[in-house]
Design an enzyme around this catalytic site. Structure first.
Site, PDB file in Angstrom:
ATOM      1  N   CYS A   2       0.851  -1.177   0.000  1.00 25.97           N
ATOM      2  CA  CYS A   2       0.000   0.000   0.000  1.00 25.97           C
ATOM      3  C   CYS A   2       0.897   1.240   0.000  1.00 25.97           C
ATOM      4  O   CYS A   2       2.011   1.207   0.522  1.00 25.97           O
ATOM      5  CB  CYS A   2      -0.939   0.132   1.195  1.00 25.97           C
ATOM      6  SG  CYS A   2      -2.043  -1.260   1.396  1.00 25.97           S
ATOM      7  N   ARG A  27       3.396  -0.182  -5.115  1.00 29.92           N
ATOM      8  CA  ARG A  27       3.239  -0.741  -3.766  1.00 29.92           C
ATOM      9  C   ARG A  27       1.918  -1.497  -3.592  1.00 29.92           C
ATOM     10  O   ARG A  27       1.670  -2.093  -2.552  1.00 29.92           O
ATOM     11  CB  ARG A  27       3.302   0.383  -2.726  1.00 29.92           C
ATOM     12  CG  ARG A  27       4.586   1.173  -2.756  1.00 29.92           C
ATOM     13  CD  ARG A  27       4.570   2.254  -1.708  1.00 29.92           C
ATOM     14  NE  ARG A  27       4.539   1.674  -0.384  1.00 29.92           N
ATOM     15  CZ  ARG A  27       5.605   1.269   0.284  1.00 29.92           C
ATOM     16  NH1 ARG A  27       6.797   1.423  -0.243  1.00 29.92           N
ATOM     17  NH2 ARG A  27       5.489   0.739   1.471  1.00 29.92           N
ATOM     18  N   TRP A  73      -3.013  -2.642  -1.474  1.00 29.60           N
ATOM     19  CA  TRP A  73      -2.807  -4.073  -1.711  1.00 29.60           C
ATOM     20  C   TRP A  73      -3.493  -4.745  -0.542  1.00 29.60           C
ATOM     21  O   TRP A  73      -3.044  -4.641   0.605  1.00 29.60           O
ATOM     22  CB  TRP A  73      -1.317  -4.399  -1.729  1.00 29.60           C
ATOM     23  CG  TRP A  73      -1.025  -5.803  -2.128  1.00 29.60           C
ATOM     24  CD1 TRP A  73      -0.843  -6.274  -3.398  1.00 29.60           C
ATOM     25  CD2 TRP A  73      -0.869  -6.934  -1.256  1.00 29.60           C
ATOM     26  NE1 TRP A  73      -0.591  -7.626  -3.367  1.00 29.60           N
ATOM     27  CE2 TRP A  73      -0.602  -8.060  -2.073  1.00 29.60           C
ATOM     28  CE3 TRP A  73      -0.935  -7.124   0.119  1.00 29.60           C
ATOM     29  CZ2 TRP A  73      -0.408  -9.332  -1.557  1.00 29.60           C
ATOM     30  CZ3 TRP A  73      -0.739  -8.397   0.633  1.00 29.60           C
ATOM     31  CH2 TRP A  73      -0.466  -9.481  -0.204  1.00 29.60           C
ATOM     32  N   ASN A  99      -1.083   2.366   5.801  1.00 31.25           N
ATOM     33  CA  ASN A  99      -0.309   1.288   5.191  1.00 31.25           C
ATOM     34  C   ASN A  99       0.254   0.451   6.318  1.00 31.25           C
ATOM     35  O   ASN A  99       0.916   0.979   7.207  1.00 31.25           O
ATOM     36  CB  ASN A  99       0.837   1.888   4.343  1.00 31.25           C
ATOM     37  CG  ASN A  99       1.881   0.851   3.969  1.00 31.25           C
ATOM     38  OD1 ASN A  99       1.556  -0.315   3.802  1.00 31.25           O
ATOM     39  ND2 ASN A  99       3.121   1.277   3.847  1.00 31.25           N
ATOM     40  N   GLY A 100      -0.027  -0.857   6.287  1.00 30.29           N
ATOM     41  CA  GLY A 100       0.496  -1.734   7.327  1.00 30.29           C
ATOM     42  C   GLY A 100      -0.566  -2.720   7.773  1.00 30.29           C
ATOM     43  O   GLY A 100      -1.610  -2.864   7.132  1.00 30.29           O
ATOM     44  N   GLU A 477      15.173 -18.522 -10.771  1.00 26.12           N
ATOM     45  CA  GLU A 477      14.829 -17.118 -11.010  1.00 26.12           C
ATOM     46  C   GLU A 477      14.038 -16.984 -12.320  1.00 26.12           C
ATOM     47  O   GLU A 477      13.062 -16.233 -12.385  1.00 26.12           O
ATOM     48  CB  GLU A 477      16.108 -16.263 -11.028  1.00 26.12           C
ATOM     49  CG  GLU A 477      15.940 -14.810 -11.407  1.00 26.12           C
ATOM     50  CD  GLU A 477      14.970 -14.038 -10.519  1.00 26.12           C
ATOM     51  OE1 GLU A 477      14.535 -14.546  -9.484  1.00 26.12           O
ATOM     52  OE2 GLU A 477      14.614 -12.909 -10.915  1.00 26.12           O
ATOM     53  N   LYS A 481      10.348 -15.373 -12.696  1.00 29.66           N
ATOM     54  CA  LYS A 481      10.033 -14.261 -13.611  1.00 29.66           C
ATOM     55  C   LYS A 481       8.856 -14.631 -14.499  1.00 29.66           C
ATOM     56  O   LYS A 481       7.917 -13.874 -14.654  1.00 29.66           O
ATOM     57  CB  LYS A 481      11.215 -13.925 -14.539  1.00 29.66           C
ATOM     58  CG  LYS A 481      12.369 -13.116 -14.044  1.00 29.66           C
ATOM     59  CD  LYS A 481      12.103 -11.736 -13.567  1.00 29.66           C
ATOM     60  CE  LYS A 481      11.547 -11.665 -12.191  1.00 29.66           C
ATOM     61  NZ  LYS A 481      12.359 -11.563 -11.058  1.00 29.66           N
ATOM     62  N   GLU A 484       5.379 -15.044 -12.545  1.00 23.46           N
ATOM     63  CA  GLU A 484       4.763 -13.870 -11.922  1.00 23.46           C
ATOM     64  C   GLU A 484       4.207 -12.883 -12.936  1.00 23.46           C
ATOM     65  O   GLU A 484       3.241 -12.186 -12.648  1.00 23.46           O
ATOM     66  CB  GLU A 484       5.716 -13.173 -10.944  1.00 23.46           C
ATOM     67  CG  GLU A 484       6.871 -12.451 -11.572  1.00 23.46           C
ATOM     68  CD  GLU A 484       7.754 -11.755 -10.550  1.00 23.46           C
ATOM     69  OE1 GLU A 484       7.258 -11.186  -9.586  1.00 23.46           O
ATOM     70  OE2 GLU A 484       8.987 -11.778 -10.737  1.00 23.46           O
ATOM     71  N   HIS A 500      13.165 -37.952 -10.065  1.00 21.70           N
ATOM     72  CA  HIS A 500      12.703 -38.405  -8.748  1.00 21.70           C
ATOM     73  C   HIS A 500      11.263 -37.956  -8.504  1.00 21.70           C
ATOM     74  O   HIS A 500      10.854 -37.799  -7.357  1.00 21.70           O
ATOM     75  CB  HIS A 500      13.661 -37.899  -7.668  1.00 21.70           C
ATOM     76  CG  HIS A 500      15.044 -38.427  -7.856  1.00 21.70           C
ATOM     77  ND1 HIS A 500      15.378 -39.732  -7.570  1.00 21.70           N
ATOM     78  CD2 HIS A 500      16.169 -37.863  -8.364  1.00 21.70           C
ATOM     79  CE1 HIS A 500      16.655 -39.932  -7.867  1.00 21.70           C
ATOM     80  NE2 HIS A 500      17.157 -38.806  -8.359  1.00 21.70           N
ATOM     81  N   LYS A 595       5.192  -4.360  -5.290  1.00 21.96           N
ATOM     82  CA  LYS A 595       6.653  -4.321  -5.374  1.00 21.96           C
ATOM     83  C   LYS A 595       7.320  -4.509  -4.017  1.00 21.96           C
ATOM     84  O   LYS A 595       8.342  -5.149  -3.900  1.00 21.96           O
ATOM     85  CB  LYS A 595       7.063  -2.979  -5.986  1.00 21.96           C
ATOM     86  CG  LYS A 595       8.549  -2.801  -6.160  1.00 21.96           C
ATOM     87  CD  LYS A 595       9.039  -3.550  -7.362  1.00 21.96           C
ATOM     88  CE  LYS A 595      10.535  -3.460  -7.539  1.00 21.96           C
ATOM     89  NZ  LYS A 595      11.029  -4.621  -8.297  1.00 21.96           N
TER      90      LYS A 595
HETATM   91  C1  F6R Z   1      10.124 -10.977  -7.941  1.00 20.88           C
HETATM   92  C2  F6R Z   1      10.353 -10.025  -6.873  1.00 20.88           C
HETATM   93  C3  F6R Z   1      10.171 -10.487  -5.481  1.00 20.88           C
HETATM   94  C4  F6R Z   1      11.138  -9.770  -4.533  1.00 20.88           C
HETATM   95  C5  F6R Z   1      10.809 -10.133  -3.079  1.00 20.88           C
HETATM   96  C6  F6R Z   1      11.798  -9.515  -2.126  1.00 20.88           C
HETATM   97  O1  F6R Z   1      10.387 -10.431  -9.183  1.00 20.88           O
HETATM   98  O2  F6R Z   1      10.652  -8.887  -7.109  1.00 20.88           O
HETATM   99  O3  F6R Z   1      10.280 -11.865  -5.363  1.00 20.88           O
HETATM  100  O4  F6R Z   1      12.440 -10.155  -4.853  1.00 20.88           O
HETATM  101  O5  F6R Z   1       9.527  -9.693  -2.778  1.00 20.88           O
HETATM  102  O6  F6R Z   1      11.800  -8.135  -2.232  1.00 20.88           O
HETATM  103  P1  F6R Z   1      13.024  -7.268  -1.740  1.00 20.88           P
HETATM  104  O7  F6R Z   1      14.185  -7.614  -2.595  1.00 20.88           O
HETATM  105  O8  F6R Z   1      12.579  -5.854  -1.904  1.00 20.88           O
HETATM  106  O9  F6R Z   1      13.259  -7.651  -0.309  1.00 20.88           O
END
Ligand code: F6R
Length: 600
Positions: A2, A27, A73, A99-100, A477, A481, A484, A500, A595
Site C-alpha cells: 500500500c 506498492r 494491496w 499502510n500496514g 529465477e 520471472k 509472476e 525423482h 513491489k
Molecule cells: C520478484 C520479486 C520479489 C522480490 C521479493 C523480495 O520479481 O521482485 O520476489 O524479490 O519480494 O523483495 P526485496 O528484494 O525488496 O526484499
C-alpha cells in the site's frame, strides 16, 4: 505494501495526490482513493482498480488545498470500493489512510468499539473509529491521535484529516515506511520520496513510533509521550526522470536494458583511484570476523543469495547458509558462534526479512544489509549497508536489482578473500566489465528472445526450467520471472532431481528451458534434456560459448564462469517479458502482487 500520500499547501491538491499515487502504484494497485478537505468538509473518492480509474472518478469541481490518498494491496477484506481507503469515522469528522497491518485490531474492536457500527472489513477502519471514540472522551485531537497510536500493535504509516481543522494532517509511523516532504509553503507525507519528487527533493526521515503534526508552514515531530524531536532534512538523490518510462513500453524492459549501466556504476562505486576495491572498513572487518554467514532474503533476492553463497564460499572460504526470510523467523536453525547476518533486499522494506533482523539483533548478532534503498528500514536497522546503485526499480518483477545484488556480492566475496590473505586469480572489476558488455550484446538481440517466447510459450499452461549447479539457481529465477508476469505455471528444478518425481509432469509439447553454461555439468544437463525429450518435451537449451552444441536455441558469449548467472539470466528475463506481452498481461503490475512486501 500500500502507498500513502498527503499534501497540505496552497495548490489544488487533487492532481498532486493523484500524481503521487501513480508513483506509489508499485506498492499495491487493487483499489485507491483520496480525501480532500475544504471549508465545506471532507470529500472522499474511492474506486476498486487503479489510479487511472480513480482519476476519472474524482470530482474536478471540488477545490481543496489539503488532502490524503492511498493505493491499496488488500490484507484485511477483499479489494472493493467499500474496503478501499480513505476510511471515515462514524460522524465523518475523521478520515484516515493507512499502510500496514494492525495486529491487535480484534482486541481494539472488542474493547473500545463495542457500540460502533463498522462499515468495512478492514483493520484500518478500527484506527479511525478508535480515534473518534477517544476524542469523544478527551476532546483533544492530537492527544486522542497519540493515545490511539499507543494502543495499536503491528505496522502502520497513517495520515489523518480532521474535518474541523483545515491546517493539519496528523501522521504516525511504526515499521511501515513514511517520509515528510518539505516545501516553501506546503508540506507532504509519502510512503516513498518518489511520490513527492514532482514537488520537492527535501525530506524528513521518520522513526518508528513517532507522530508528526504536518501544517502548511511547518512540521512538528513528536515521540508518543509528546516530547518534541528535531531532525535535519535530507536531499533525495533520485532524479524524477529516473522514475519515468521514457520511450519504453514498460518499466521492466527499460530496467532489463539498464543492467549493463548498473554493472558499470557498481564498478565505479566500488573501486578507488588505485583500482582497489572500495568498501567500508567495518564491513570488511565483520566479514573477516565471522565464522559463518546467514543470508536472509525473499523471492528474487533469495535467488541472488543462492549465488552469493557460491561467490563467498568459493572465493572467501566462509561457510554460508541461505534462508527464506519467512521461514527463518519461525524455524531458526542452530547458529554458529560468530554469525554474520546478510540481508539482501531490493526495497529494504520486506517485512519477512525485517522480522529476522529484529530477532537476530535481539540475540546480539551483527547484520549487513545489501539494498537498493540505503535509507530503508533494513538499511537503517542493520549495522552496515552495501548499496546496489541500481537506480529505482519500478516494475514489480525484479531484474536489474537481481544482477546488481550478484555483482555486489561477488565484489564483497573478493574483498573478503583478499582481506583474509587468499590469493585469487580473478579480477572482479575487469570480469564485471566483460559482463556489462555481454549484457549489452544480449539486450540487442531482443527479437530472438521474442521469437523463442512465441515459439515455446504462446499457448502453454506450464513450463519447466532445469539446470545444474548455478544454472539451477538461475532457472529458479527464470521460473519466478515467467510465472509472476505471464501466469504460466513455471517451476525450476535441479536437472538431476527431475526423475525423482517431477518428470511425471512432462507430456507431449511441455516446454522445458535448460541452462547449460557450466562446464562441469554440461554433459549431465544435456542428458537430462534427452530424458525429457524422450517423453515428448519441447526443450530449449540456452548455453555458453565453448560449451554449445548444434541445435542450442541460444548461445551466450563467454564470461568468467563464476559470473555466468549475471548474463544467463537476461534470456530468462527477456523470454518471460515477451511471453507476458504475447499473452496480453500487465507486465509491470502483475495481478495480486506489489513491489514492496511490507506485511508478513
Ligand atoms: C520478484 C520479486 C520479489 C522480490 C521479493 C523480495 O520479481 O521482485 O520476489 O524479490 O519480494 O523483495 P526485496 O528484494 O525488496 O526484499
Amino acid at each position: 505494501m500500500c502507498g500513502i500520500v498527503g499534501y497540505i499547501g496552497q495548490q489544488d491538491t487533487k492532481d498532486i495526490l493523484l500524481t503521487g499515487l501513480e508513483k506509489l502504484e508499485y506498492r499495491g494497485y487493487d483499489s485507491a482513493g483520496i480525501a480532500t478537505l475544504n471549508d465545506k468538509g471532507v470529500n472522499v473518492s474511492k474506486v476498486k482498480g487503479r489510479i487511472a480509474t480513480l482519476r476519472e472518478a474524482v470530482d474536478e469541481s471540488i477545490k481543496s488545498t489539503q488532502g490524503i490518498g492511498h493505493t491499496r494491496w488488500a490484507t484485511h477484506g477483499v479489494p472493493s470500493e467499500l474496503n478501499a481507503h480513505p476510511h471515515q469515522s462514524t460522524s465523518g469528522r475523521f478520515t484516515i489512510v493507512h499502510n500496514g497491518v494492525i495486529e491487535n485490531y480484534v482486541d481494539v474492536r472488542d474493547e473500545y468499539l463495542e457500540n460502533v457500527e463498522l462499515k468495512s472489513d478492514t483493520d484500518t477502519e478500527i484506527i479511525v473509529q478508535l480515534i473518534e471514540v477517544l476524542h469523544n472522551d478527551m476532546n483533544d485531537v492530537a492527544a486522542a491521535f497519540r493515545k490511539a497510536v499507543e494502543l495499536l500493535t503491528g505496522s502502520y504509516a497513517i495520515a489523518l484529516l480532521d474535518a474541523e481543522n483545515e491546517d493539519t494532517i496528523y501522521v504516525a509511523k511504526n515499521k511501515s515506511p513514511l517520509l515528510v516532504g518539505l516545501g516553501d509553503d506546503f508540506n507532504m507525507v509519502a510512503s516513498d520520496s518518489m511520490a513527492a519528487l514532482h514537488v520537492t527533493d527535501q525530506f524528513l526521515e521518520l522513526m518508528d513510533k513517532e507522530t508528526v503534526i504536518v501544517r502548511r508552514d511547518g512540521v512538528e515531530i513528536q515521540k508518543l509521550d509528546g516530547t518534541k524531536v528535531s531532525r535535519e532534512p535530507f536531499t533525495a538523490e533520485i532524479d524524477s526522470s529516473d522514475i519515468e518510462k521514457g520511450t519504453y513500453p514498460h518499466f521492466m524492459l527499460k530496467e532489463i536494458d539498464e543492467q549493463p549501466f548498473v554493472i558499470r556504476k557498481i564498478i565505479q562505486e566500488y573501486q578507488d583511484e588505485n583500482d582497489n576495491i572500495k568498501l567500508d572498513a567495518d564491513v570488511r572487518a565483520a566479514m573477516k570476523a565471522c565464522d559463518r554467514i546467514y543470508i536472509i532474503a525473499a523471492g528474487t533476492s533469495y535467488h541472488a543469495g543462492l549465488l552469493g553463497k557460491q561467490f563467498i564460499e568459493k572465493l572467501a572460504n566462509i561457510p554460508v547458509e541461505v534462508h527464506v526470510a519467512s521461514e527463518f523467523s519461525y524455524n531458526m536453525p542452530l547458529l554458529s558462534e560468530n554469525p554474520l547476518f546478510v540481508f539482501i533486499s531490493q526495497s529494504g522494506e520486506t517485512a519477512d526479512s525485517r522480522s529476522v533482523l529484529v530477532q537476530t539483533k535481539e540475540l546480539g548478532h551483527p547484520a549487513l544489509t545489501v539494498t537498493n534503498v540505503p535509507g530503508s528500514t533494513l538499511s537503517r536497522e542493520a549495522d552496515y549497508t552495501l548499496h546496489l546503485h541500481a537506480g529505482p526499480e519500478i516494475a514489480v518483477a525484479s531484474t536489474k536489482a537481481y544482477t546488481a545484488q550478484m555483482a555486489v556480492l561477488a565484489i564483497l566475496a573478493v574483498d573478503t578473500a583478499r582481506a583474509k590473505g587468499i590469493e585469487l586469480d580473478f579480477d572482479p572489476m575487469q570480469e564485471l566489465g566483460i559482463v556489462a558488455n555481454t549484457m549489452e550484446a544480449l539486450a540487442d538481440q531482443k527479437e530472438k528472445f521474442e521469437d523463442l517466447a512465441r515459439e515455446y510459450l504462446q499457448t502453454t499452461r506450464n513450463c519447466f526450467f532445469i539446470g545444474r549447479g548455478t544454472d539451477y539457481y538461475v532457472g529458479l529465477e527464470g521460473s519466478l520471472k515467467l510465472k509472476e508476469i505471464s501466469y504460466i505455471q513455471a517451476e525450476g528444478f535441479a536437472g538431476g532431481e527431475l526423475k525423482h518425481g517431477t518428470i511425471a509432469l512432462i507430456e507431449e509439447g511441455t516446454p522445458v528451458i535448460a541452462l547449460a553454461t557450466q562446464e562441469n555439468v554440461n554433459y549431465s544437463i544435456r542428458g537430462n534434456v534427452q530424458e525429457v525429450e524422450a517423453r515428448g518435451a519441447n526443450s530449449m537449451i540456452i548455453s555458453m560459448k565453448g560449451l554449445d552444441k548444434e541445435g542450442d536455441a541460444f548461445v551466450i558469449p563467454q564470461v568468467h564462469e563464476l559470473l555466468t548467472p549475471l548474463v544467463s539470466v537476461l534470456p530468462m528475463q527477456l523470454i518471460s517479458y515477451y511471453a507476458a506481452l504475447h499473452r496480453d498481461c500487465d507486465v509491470d503490475k502483475p495481478r495480486n502482487l506489489a513491489k514492496s512486501v511490507t506485511v508478513e
